[in-house]
Design an enzyme around this catalytic site. Structure first.
Site, PDB file in Angstrom:
ATOM      1  N   HIS A 164       0.845  -1.188   0.000  1.00  0.00           N
ATOM      2  CA  HIS A 164       0.000   0.000   0.000  1.00  0.00           C
ATOM      3  C   HIS A 164       0.884   1.242   0.000  1.00  0.00           C
ATOM      4  O   HIS A 164       1.806   1.360   0.806  1.00  0.00           O
ATOM      5  CB  HIS A 164      -0.902   0.020   1.235  1.00  0.00           C
ATOM      6  CG  HIS A 164      -2.003  -0.999   1.197  1.00  0.00           C
ATOM      7  ND1 HIS A 164      -3.069  -0.904   0.333  1.00  0.00           N
ATOM      8  CD2 HIS A 164      -2.183  -2.141   1.908  1.00  0.00           C
ATOM      9  CE1 HIS A 164      -3.876  -1.938   0.515  1.00  0.00           C
ATOM     10  NE2 HIS A 164      -3.355  -2.708   1.463  1.00  0.00           N
ATOM     11  N   CYS A 206      -0.624   1.897  -5.042  1.00  0.00           N
ATOM     12  CA  CYS A 206      -1.309   3.149  -5.382  1.00  0.00           C
ATOM     13  C   CYS A 206      -0.296   4.282  -5.494  1.00  0.00           C
ATOM     14  O   CYS A 206       0.665   4.348  -4.717  1.00  0.00           O
ATOM     15  CB  CYS A 206      -2.359   3.479  -4.322  1.00  0.00           C
ATOM     16  SG  CYS A 206      -3.712   2.298  -4.220  1.00  0.00           S
TER      17      CYS A 206
END
Length: 354
Positions: A164, A206
């Site tokens: 992440h 991301c």
């Protein structure tokens, strides 16, 4: 002596004048020099593969890194030159209905955890400190040789990160972060300490492109699953375990890699185009201004394969034979001998999802 130098200088002036008179461009390098600059000069390949996420709902990140691990091993990089970091042990998680197994597709085609996976950093060993120490060669005293990146000036290094992330950072263990500046500093130290020849940086998270924005070191090629401000999305869910199985970018990267053989002519340039926005939903970012070669002339195996020619056979081999001709023969002449052929089960047939 002075007369000799004078004659040499005069001959050089005559040569340049003749070239100009003939309309030749003396600033253009000979073709051989140009070709030589496009060829790799590396002598060995290394891979650093990192899953930085914990918790069951991040199952896909473990599947991501294990799938890339299986691909580079299949193409010839030995475990001794792969550093595998996995922040959580999904295979032994109490929620896993298939103990000891990890899959990267809902059809459960192949267990990517397998019996031959060598994890170098596991669980809480996967920290920002250990990762930076690994890259820079500053591991603590007592660190096992198998946990060290023993690359040199002739090494091509693949770094794959998944987890992440956000604008300028990647989370480790859900408790700390590595920033884009720290990554850039680590790679700069690698270059200064002659720890790589060329480096391929690949990240699936991301806002992944933010992680390579600070890079300034030479011979670095980078690809990211999403641009700044974009999310990197998952591919599909396995309803039987209730979690996503793999991320979209890594899925399509693996679809490409599964078609590559050790002697393939597929290039890094092709690999950089594996996930257009219509299938990835995010925009893949590429950084190649620091890289000296044309990616379309660089074999994919310069980073994902072994430097030594490798052949895999399921047949029995007489290792006492001295000549290569004894191993590969004409089937018509000796029908009991078969030529070498690489036969490996596909990691996840993409036709299942079409």
């Amino acid at each position: 002596m002075k007369n000799m130098y004078g004659k040499l200088l005069w001959l050089l002036v005559i040569f340049v004048a003749k070239c100009l008179a003939d309309g030749q461009d003396t600033s253009v390098l000979p073709e051989g020099y140009v070709d030589a600059a496009q060829r790799s000069t590396h002598t060995n390949n290394w891979a650093v593969l990192v899953d930085a996420s914990r918790f069951w709902f991040n199952y896909r990140h473990v599947a991501n890194v294990l799938s890339i691990y299986r691909s580079v091993k299949r193409l010839g990089i030995p475990d001794s030159q792969i550093i595998l970091m996995i922040a959580d042990d999904m295979a032994c998680n109490a929620r896993n209905p298939r103990p000891g197994q990890v899959y990267n597709n809902a059809n459960q085609h192949i267990n990517v955890y397998g019996d031959d996976v060598e994890v170098d950093y596991r669980g809480y060993e996967v920290t920002v400190e250990n990762f930076v120490r690994l890259l820079t060669g500053r591991t603590q005293n007592g660190t096992a040789r198998s946990k060290k990146l023993l690359s040199d000036a002739g090494s091509n290094v693949l770094i794959y990160l998944t987890g992440h992330g956000g604008d300028g950072f990647l989370k480790f263990q859900d408790s700390e972060e590595i920033t884009s500046q720290e990554l850039a500093d680590g790679i700069q130290q690698m270059w200064e300490k002659k720890r790589y020849n060329e480096l391929f940086f690949m990240v699936d998270t991301c806002q992944a492109a933010s992680l390579y924005e600070k890079f300034t070191s030479p011979n670095v090629l980078a690809v990211a699953s999403s641009l700044v401000g974009e999310d990197s999305l998952s591919h599909h869910v396995d309803p039987s375990i209730g979690v996503y199985m793999i991320d979209r970018y890594t899925y399509y990267a693996l679809e490409f890699l599964e078609k590559v053989q050790p002697f393939s002519k597929r290039t890094i340039g092709e690999f950089l185009q594996v996930c257009p926005k219509r299938v990835c939903i995010s925009t893949v970012g590429v950084r190649k201004d620091l890289y000296r070669r044309d990616p379309h002339k660089v074999p994919i195996t310069d980073f994902f394969g072994a430097i030594r020619p490798t052949r895999v056979s399921t047949d029995r081999i007489n290792v006492t034979m001295a000549n290569e001709d004894d191993f590969v023969t004409n089937e018509k002449e000796l029908p009991f001998k078969k030529p070498f052929k690489i036969v490996l089960e596909s990691q996840f047939p993409s036709e299942f999802f079409k």
